[in-house]
Design a protein around this motif. Structure first.
Motif, PDB file in Angstrom:
ATOM      1  N   GLU A 166       0.738  -1.140  -0.133  1.00  0.00           N
ATOM      2  CA  GLU A 166      -0.014  -0.003  -0.062  1.00  0.00           C
ATOM      3  C   GLU A 166       0.896   1.246   0.118  1.00  0.00           C
ATOM      4  O   GLU A 166       0.549   2.090   0.861  1.00  0.00           O
ATOM      5  CB  GLU A 166      -0.930   0.048   1.318  1.00  0.00           C
ATOM      6  N   GLU A 167       1.898   1.404  -1.036  1.00  0.00           N
ATOM      7  CA  GLU A 167       2.589   2.502  -0.962  1.00  0.00           C
ATOM      8  C   GLU A 167       2.159   3.694  -1.198  1.00  0.00           C
ATOM      9  O   GLU A 167       2.371   4.795  -0.406  1.00  0.00           O
ATOM     10  CB  GLU A 167       3.815   2.152  -1.899  1.00  0.00           C
ATOM     11  N   ALA A 168       0.963   3.898  -1.812  1.00  0.00           N
ATOM     12  CA  ALA A 168       0.229   5.057  -2.042  1.00  0.00           C
ATOM     13  C   ALA A 168      -0.174   5.380  -0.862  1.00  0.00           C
ATOM     14  O   ALA A 168      -0.094   6.799  -0.511  1.00  0.00           O
ATOM     15  CB  ALA A 168      -0.839   5.026  -3.288  1.00  0.00           C
ATOM     16  N   ALA A 169      -0.967   4.906  -0.098  1.00  0.00           N
ATOM     17  CA  ALA A 169      -1.591   5.071   1.271  1.00  0.00           C
ATOM     18  C   ALA A 169      -0.447   5.743   1.987  1.00  0.00           C
ATOM     19  O   ALA A 169      -0.703   6.708   2.845  1.00  0.00           O
ATOM     20  CB  ALA A 169      -2.395   3.896   1.644  1.00  0.00           C
ATOM     21  N   ALA A 170       0.646   5.098   2.202  1.00  0.00           N
ATOM     22  CA  ALA A 170       1.635   5.119   2.958  1.00  0.00           C
ATOM     23  C   ALA A 170       2.422   6.411   2.844  1.00  0.00           C
ATOM     24  O   ALA A 170       2.642   7.059   3.555  1.00  0.00           O
ATOM     25  CB  ALA A 170       2.927   4.163   3.035  1.00  0.00           C
ATOM     26  N   PHE A 171       2.628   6.972   1.382  1.00  0.00           N
ATOM     27  CA  PHE A 171       3.019   8.143   0.748  1.00  0.00           C
ATOM     28  C   PHE A 171       1.921   9.175   1.357  1.00  0.00           C
ATOM     29  O   PHE A 171       2.493  10.456   1.662  1.00  0.00           O
ATOM     30  CB  PHE A 171       3.073   8.153  -0.571  1.00  0.00           C
ATOM     31  N   TYR A 208       8.351   1.694   2.736  1.00  0.00           N
ATOM     32  CA  TYR A 208       8.270   2.767   4.019  1.00  0.00           C
ATOM     33  C   TYR A 208       9.252   3.713   3.814  1.00  0.00           C
ATOM     34  O   TYR A 208       9.085   4.859   4.216  1.00  0.00           O
ATOM     35  CB  TYR A 208       8.231   1.806   5.274  1.00  0.00           C
ATOM     36  N   GLY A 209      10.624   3.314   3.772  1.00  0.00           N
ATOM     37  CA  GLY A 209      11.676   4.271   3.820  1.00  0.00           C
ATOM     38  C   GLY A 209      11.676   5.227   2.653  1.00  0.00           C
ATOM     39  O   GLY A 209      11.879   6.544   2.877  1.00  0.00           O
ATOM     40  N   ARG A 210      10.831   4.875   1.366  1.00  0.00           N
ATOM     41  CA  ARG A 210      10.977   5.941   0.158  1.00  0.00           C
ATOM     42  C   ARG A 210       9.929   6.923   0.694  1.00  0.00           C
ATOM     43  O   ARG A 210      10.056   8.098   0.595  1.00  0.00           O
ATOM     44  CB  ARG A 210      10.333   5.129  -0.879  1.00  0.00           C
TER      45      ARG A 210
END
Ligand SMILES: NC(=O)c1ccc[n+]([C@@H]2O[C@H](COP(=O)([O-])OP(=O)(O)OC[C@H]3O[C@@H](n4cnc5c(N)ncnc54)[C@H](OP(=O)(O)O)[C@@H]3O)[C@@H](O)[C@H]2O)c1
Length: 282
Positions: free
Chosen positions: A68-73, A123-125
């Motif tokens: 879920e990178e978009a949500a994390a971003f 997460y780190g990105r």
């Protein structure tokens, strides 16, 4: 001074609210649903008439962030951007919490504050993007990177080890991930000391001093609950397949603190001895 803490119900947020109140400040402690840091209207409504804003709200589920990178971003990068713009508008100082995961995790010497950001996972990105969002949207900020946090309020490593020790004769813990176990109470204290010292805007590292690996930390935890540390057995990260890559080396240097005369947090083992009765009450 009047402080606002966004993410006040989280592991660090809980202890930070207490520490700031102890310092004699008014505290506006907010989390969802009182504030959504990803919503400019919510931030504009809640973040007002304060001198210091601390952002401890984040999407912290490291493995879930891979899916879920978009949500994390949105939470870890857009949220800090919105907060930074609001802080600039109302003249508040922004303290933003970041992570060792912005680094590559393959170094063999402590990461410096100005080191290259080369996150290996989602997460780190997103957290690295959040740092830049703060830097370009306000001039009055402290970015404080931390790592290996543990505290009373949350699913922390010591609580997991203590629970496993009740039901398992031995526990396998990795030796090839090195870092600095850091108590949320100590980080809260450092945040207050940096703000009180009117630290110059910039990036600082908020971790304990010294270093260990997860196996070494596990042994210290087991000893503190009166069990035999030899129940902790050695393994490597390769034995634990997880969606997100973990840094092998997460040791952060404290040069920026030392240059402004603010004492870093003490040695991780000494701090654990102080923290353990609080974090693992018996
Ligand atoms: N824990 C660690 O080992 C560690 C290591 C390095 C850096 N950090 C950083 O340290 C900071 C604090 O970590 P933590 O472990 O205390 O986090 P945490 O326990 O996960 O707490 C984060 C809080 O933020 C809230 N939140 C999430 N999205 C939000 C939104 N859109 N608006 C408002 N609030 C929102 C969460 O609410 P919900 O529960 O409703 O989502 C939660 O209460 C974070 O910036 C994290 O990246 C942590």
């Amino acid at each position: 001074m009047r402080w606002l803490i966004a993410g006040a119900n989280g592991m660090l947020g809980h202890d930070l609210v207490v520490r700031v109140q102890e310092d004699g400040h008014d505290v506006v402690a907010v989390d969802r649903p009182e504030i959504d840091i990803t919503d400019p209207a919510s931030v504009a409504q809640v973040v007002r008439d304060v001198d210091v804003v601390v952002n401890v709200a984040a999407f912290t589920a490291v493995d879930k962030a891979e899916e879920e990178e978009a949500a994390a971003f949105t939470v870890n990068a857009t949220g800090p951007q919105i907060l930074a713009r609001q802080c600039a508008q109302i003249g508040a100082r922004l303290v933003h919490i970041s992570t060792d995961y912005v680094f590559g995790g393959e170094s063999d010497s402590p990461y410096e504050e100005e080191g290259l950001l080369e996150p290996k996972g989602a997460y780190g990105r997103t957290k690295a993007a959040g740092e830049w969002a703060v830097r370009v949207n306000t001039s009055d900020y402290l970015i404080i990177r931390t790592a290996w946090l543990y505290g009373l309020h949350g699913n922390s490593f010591p609580a997991t080890m203590a629970r496993l020790a009740e039901s398992h004769p031995t526990i396998d813990v990795v030796t090839d991930e090195v870092g600095q176990p850091t108590w949320t109470v100590d980080l809260a204290d450092l945040i207050v000391r940096l703000v009180d010292a009117k630290a110059p805007s910039g990036t600082y590292h908020g971790t304990s001093s010294g270093q260990t690996n997860w196996n070494g930390f596990a042994k210290a935890v087991i000893a503190s609950i009166g069990k035999d540390p030899e129940m902790i057995k050695e393994t490597t990260a390769a034995a634990f397949k997880r969606p997100a890559p973990r840094p092998h080396y997460s040791v952060l240097s404290h040069g920026a603190l030392e240059r402004i005369g603010v004492a870093p947090i003490g040695d991780w083992n000494e701090r654990w001895n102080t923290a353990s009765p609080v974090v693992l009450p018996r």
